[in-house]
Enzyme design. Sequence first.
Site, PDB file in Angstrom:
ATOM      1  N   ASP A 291      17.453  24.431 -11.364  1.00  0.00           N
ATOM      2  CA  ASP A 291      17.070  24.355  -9.806  1.00  0.00           C
ATOM      3  C   ASP A 291      17.951  23.870  -8.826  1.00  0.00           C
ATOM      4  O   ASP A 291      17.499  22.842  -8.429  1.00  0.00           O
ATOM      5  CB  ASP A 291      15.556  24.324 -10.141  1.00  0.00           C
ATOM      6  CG  ASP A 291      14.357  25.048 -10.757  1.00  0.00           C
ATOM      7  OD1 ASP A 291      14.868  26.480 -10.611  1.00  0.00           O
ATOM      8  OD2 ASP A 291      13.688  24.740 -11.431  1.00  0.00           O
TER       9      ASP A 291
ATOM     10  N   ASP B 129       5.714  43.503  -6.876  1.00  0.00           N
ATOM     11  CA  ASP B 129       5.647  44.575  -5.662  1.00  0.00           C
ATOM     12  C   ASP B 129       5.301  46.036  -6.320  1.00  0.00           C
ATOM     13  O   ASP B 129       4.587  45.950  -7.388  1.00  0.00           O
ATOM     14  CB  ASP B 129       7.034  44.899  -5.268  1.00  0.00           C
ATOM     15  CG  ASP B 129       7.127  45.220  -3.785  1.00  0.00           C
ATOM     16  OD1 ASP B 129       6.508  46.013  -3.225  1.00  0.00           O
ATOM     17  OD2 ASP B 129       8.103  44.575  -3.102  1.00  0.00           O
TER      18      ASP B 129
ATOM     19  N   LYS C 125      17.737  28.643 -17.163  1.00  0.00           N
ATOM     20  CA  LYS C 125      17.046  29.354 -16.436  1.00  0.00           C
ATOM     21  C   LYS C 125      17.740  29.648 -15.095  1.00  0.00           C
ATOM     22  O   LYS C 125      17.883  28.608 -14.279  1.00  0.00           O
ATOM     23  CB  LYS C 125      15.848  29.139 -16.360  1.00  0.00           C
ATOM     24  CG  LYS C 125      14.900  29.965 -15.346  1.00  0.00           C
ATOM     25  CD  LYS C 125      13.307  29.513 -15.622  1.00  0.00           C
ATOM     26  CE  LYS C 125      12.933  28.467 -14.732  1.00  0.00           C
ATOM     27  NZ  LYS C 125      12.845  28.720 -13.338  1.00  0.00           N
TER      28      LYS C 125
ATOM     29  N   LEU D 102      13.168  35.784 -11.491  1.00  0.00           N
ATOM     30  CA  LEU D 102      12.711  36.135 -10.263  1.00  0.00           C
ATOM     31  C   LEU D 102      11.369  36.524 -10.019  1.00  0.00           C
ATOM     32  O   LEU D 102      10.935  36.704  -8.941  1.00  0.00           O
ATOM     33  CB  LEU D 102      13.787  37.364  -9.735  1.00  0.00           C
ATOM     34  CG  LEU D 102      15.311  36.891  -9.757  1.00  0.00           C
ATOM     35  CD1 LEU D 102      16.168  37.961  -9.471  1.00  0.00           C
ATOM     36  CD2 LEU D 102      15.527  35.675  -8.985  1.00  0.00           C
ATOM     37  N   LYS D 103      10.473  36.609 -10.843  1.00  0.00           N
ATOM     38  CA  LYS D 103       9.081  36.806 -10.921  1.00  0.00           C
ATOM     39  C   LYS D 103       8.753  37.986  -9.948  1.00  0.00           C
ATOM     40  O   LYS D 103       7.941  37.864  -8.830  1.00  0.00           O
ATOM     41  CB  LYS D 103       8.392  35.477 -10.341  1.00  0.00           C
ATOM     42  CG  LYS D 103       8.367  34.503 -11.310  1.00  0.00           C
ATOM     43  CD  LYS D 103       7.517  33.293 -10.848  1.00  0.00           C
ATOM     44  CE  LYS D 103       7.800  32.117 -11.599  1.00  0.00           C
ATOM     45  NZ  LYS D 103       9.111  31.268 -11.451  1.00  0.00           N
TER      46      LYS D 103
ATOM     47  N   THR E 111       9.056  50.055  -6.590  1.00  0.00           N
ATOM     48  CA  THR E 111      10.134  49.073  -6.207  1.00  0.00           C
ATOM     49  C   THR E 111      10.658  48.207  -7.349  1.00  0.00           C
ATOM     50  O   THR E 111      11.571  47.956  -7.453  1.00  0.00           O
ATOM     51  CB  THR E 111       9.518  48.356  -4.908  1.00  0.00           C
ATOM     52  OG1 THR E 111       9.326  49.163  -4.085  1.00  0.00           O
ATOM     53  CG2 THR E 111      10.529  47.210  -4.434  1.00  0.00           C
TER      54      THR E 111
ATOM     55  N   ARG F 115       7.083  18.099 -19.924  1.00  0.00           N
ATOM     56  CA  ARG F 115       7.489  16.554 -19.532  1.00  0.00           C
ATOM     57  C   ARG F 115       7.370  15.839 -20.675  1.00  0.00           C
ATOM     58  O   ARG F 115       6.455  15.906 -21.511  1.00  0.00           O
ATOM     59  CB  ARG F 115       6.281  15.953 -18.570  1.00  0.00           C
ATOM     60  CG  ARG F 115       6.308  16.831 -17.279  1.00  0.00           C
ATOM     61  CD  ARG F 115       7.553  16.418 -16.384  1.00  0.00           C
ATOM     62  NE  ARG F 115       7.441  17.248 -15.043  1.00  0.00           N
ATOM     63  CZ  ARG F 115       7.907  18.389 -14.907  1.00  0.00           C
ATOM     64  NH1 ARG F 115       8.516  19.155 -15.787  1.00  0.00           N
ATOM     65  NH2 ARG F 115       7.898  18.848 -13.735  1.00  0.00           N
TER      66      ARG F 115
ATOM     67  N   GLY G 293      12.868  21.641 -16.578  1.00  0.00           N
ATOM     68  CA  GLY G 293      13.827  21.317 -15.379  1.00  0.00           C
ATOM     69  C   GLY G 293      13.890  19.978 -14.730  1.00  0.00           C
ATOM     70  O   GLY G 293      14.957  19.298 -15.698  1.00  0.00           O
ATOM     71  N   ARG G 294      13.076  19.312 -14.082  1.00  0.00           N
ATOM     72  CA  ARG G 294      13.468  18.150 -13.334  1.00  0.00           C
ATOM     73  C   ARG G 294      13.484  17.014 -14.619  1.00  0.00           C
ATOM     74  O   ARG G 294      14.029  16.180 -14.407  1.00  0.00           O
ATOM     75  CB  ARG G 294      12.423  17.864 -12.320  1.00  0.00           C
ATOM     76  CG  ARG G 294      12.493  18.590 -11.128  1.00  0.00           C
ATOM     77  CD  ARG G 294      11.185  18.568 -10.257  1.00  0.00           C
ATOM     78  NE  ARG G 294      10.329  19.552 -10.835  1.00  0.00           N
ATOM     79  CZ  ARG G 294       9.310  20.044 -10.337  1.00  0.00           C
ATOM     80  NH1 ARG G 294       8.952  19.430  -9.085  1.00  0.00           N
ATOM     81  NH2 ARG G 294       8.258  20.850 -10.857  1.00  0.00           N
TER      82      ARG G 294
ATOM     83  N   GLN H 258       3.631  19.973 -11.007  1.00  0.00           N
ATOM     84  CA  GLN H 258       2.930  20.772 -12.245  1.00  0.00           C
ATOM     85  C   GLN H 258       1.792  20.128 -12.477  1.00  0.00           C
ATOM     86  O   GLN H 258       1.395  18.786 -12.163  1.00  0.00           O
ATOM     87  CB  GLN H 258       3.968  20.514 -13.558  1.00  0.00           C
ATOM     88  CG  GLN H 258       5.083  21.194 -13.194  1.00  0.00           C
ATOM     89  CD  GLN H 258       5.138  22.675 -13.592  1.00  0.00           C
ATOM     90  OE1 GLN H 258       4.389  23.356 -13.249  1.00  0.00           O
ATOM     91  NE2 GLN H 258       6.389  23.275 -13.443  1.00  0.00           N
TER      92      GLN H 258
ATOM     93  N   THR I 127       2.112  27.328 -13.459  1.00  0.00           N
ATOM     94  CA  THR I 127       1.477  26.085 -14.128  1.00  0.00           C
ATOM     95  C   THR I 127       1.239  25.114 -13.148  1.00  0.00           C
ATOM     96  O   THR I 127       0.642  24.032 -13.406  1.00  0.00           O
ATOM     97  CB  THR I 127       2.814  25.463 -15.009  1.00  0.00           C
ATOM     98  OG1 THR I 127       3.959  25.803 -14.540  1.00  0.00           O
ATOM     99  CG2 THR I 127       2.490  26.050 -16.429  1.00  0.00           C
TER     100      THR I 127
END
Length: 239
Positions: free
Chosen positions: A11, A65, A33, A61-62, A69, A185, A214-215, A194, A123
């Site tokens: 990210d 639509d 990711k 990209l979740k 599409t 975590r 991620g973080r 989260q 989450t």
Amino acid sequence: MNNTPPIIALDFPSAQETFAFLKQFDGENLFVKVGMELFYQEGPYILEQLKKQNCRIFLDLKCHDIPTTVYKAMKRLAGFGVSLVNVHAAGGSRMMEAALEGLEAGTAAGQKRPSLIAVTQLTSTSPEMLQHELLIKTPLEETVLRYSKLAEESGLDGVVCSVHEAERICRETSPSFLTVTPGIRLADDKKNDQVRVATPAMAREKGVSAIVVGRSITQAEEPVSAYRNIVREWEGIKA
Ligand code: C5P
């Protein structure tokens, strides 16, 4: 997805920051990711560069639509050579089927189609938010299970869910159905935004297929050692 290492959520706002971060890993084969922030900034270029570094890629990209599409979007994404892509289960069964059809149509002969998973509930979603903002009266855990079954019935390969729901999903879907879990975590890390977090050890115990972190890695003082600690916990190696 067997023996999948922790998937690192890149990210970052730009390719430059992404590669400065990855440089610390010294060419190690990582599973990463790429989410909206980085993809919208850099486009397919970032995927090409990551593949050159032998990274496996989850393109997060979740999509959500109308079915046509999503079909067309997935047909394009299939050409990017990524391992994993996703849609929101809330788009319904027809949209999920269209996503799968698009991926199949866009995958070149002899190539492996990317796995397709559905986001159940983010989450960051709490039971209160579900009830009072989204006006969904069904308990959060039940919605996650229902969305997972709908994804399986629509032919998808798995779901994104929190560790807390993964055990029940594993029990109530087929053994090959994937559970990919963010919100991870280490015990003394910050939760940030989260809500439904868990440790890598808990994820392992619940039998999830893959964890996304991620973080806890990207914002750590020493990202490589944070990654190694997470790998050790995820693989069940005692300190
Ligand atoms: O920094 P952190 O470990 O919380 O990052 C989690 C990553 O997983 C983020 O990139 C976020 O977009 C993603 N994600 C999530 N919950 C989902 C699906 C994806 O947190 N249900």
